[in-house]
Design an enzyme around this catalytic site. Sequence first.
Site, short mmCIF file in Angstrom:
data_model
loop_
_atom_site.label_atom_id
_atom_site.label_comp_id
_atom_site.label_asym_id
_atom_site.label_seq_id
_atom_site.Cartn_x
_atom_site.Cartn_y
_atom_site.Cartn_z
N ILE A 175 -8.80 -60.66 2.43
CA ILE A 175 -7.82 -61.32 2.77
C ILE A 175 -7.99 -62.81 2.60
CG2 ILE A 175 -6.39 -62.31 4.75
CD1 ILE A 175 -7.66 -59.28 5.93
N CYS A 176 -7.25 -63.44 1.81
CA CYS A 176 -7.44 -65.21 1.41
C CYS A 176 -8.80 -65.18 0.86
CB CYS A 176 -7.40 -65.60 2.97
SG CYS A 176 -7.24 -67.28 2.95
N THR A 177 -9.52 -66.24 1.36
CA THR A 177 -10.86 -66.53 0.74
C THR A 177 -11.81 -65.33 0.91
OG1 THR A 177 -11.45 -67.62 2.84
CG2 THR A 177 -10.68 -69.10 0.70
N THR A 229 -5.83 -64.32 -4.52
CA THR A 229 -6.66 -64.91 -3.44
C THR A 229 -5.61 -66.29 -2.86
OG1 THR A 229 -8.95 -66.00 -2.59
CG2 THR A 229 -7.96 -66.40 -4.90
#
Length: 264
Positions: free
Chosen positions: A145-147, A165
Amino acid sequence: MPDHPNRRQLLTIGAALAAAGLTVGSTAPAAARTRSAGGGEPLDIAFLVFDGLVPLDLIGPLSVLGATGRAGGPPARLHFVGPDLAPIPGGAGLQWVPTATYDTLPRPDVLVVPGPGQPSILMQDPAILDYIQTAHRHTRITFGICTGVLLMAAAGILRGRAATTYWAFADELPLSGARFKRRRWVVDGRIVTSAGVSAGMDAALVVAARLWGERAAGRGQAFLEYDPQPPFDYGRVENLPDADEDHLWNLFQPERDRVRDVLT
């Protein structure tokens, strides 16, 4: 906040997890249990927890996967996984309390990698990278998830894979050998990745559907009344006025440079 949660804090954490339909931890070693997405023992879902974790990266997918079980789908056994069982500061009065360690849960069925606010630090943490590599060899799904996707990239498991990302690191992710896609979520084999923060809930529905079917995931979505209708159309940075977009890019530039240094 005290070093160890008091009884009231533990009860609050337990109640929140129960409402999400999740059971914390297990006394039986994961390798000794029979796992099945359709029956038998609940699947072991390992959420990495660490200092600097972005809370919604964890809480959003946790709620989605838990609600799927709560709404009549197969239950899941949640594990907060850290290097040891010591509480980890979460900021803003939060605290992550690991229920398993890298050594006690080496083979989860699902590995969830939330994002850190400053990814370049953990991208150089050999213990976290080794756990991601080791667990990924055995997972049904590895979910970033995300970073958190950058941690997976630093662990070397995204080479040749399509992935997304957080928008600010779109140019840096390909340095790991990944193929960046500007999408809300991306599925490549058993790797699922999401864009920034709130996109983790969307991608978690994809994970739930892959594990238990779309109807089960749909019940979980309805259980949460997850039907986003944001009041503003600024969900993509390029929709901002130019000055505001420039401000955000400048805000992230130092960390982008550090991430680039790690990946090169």
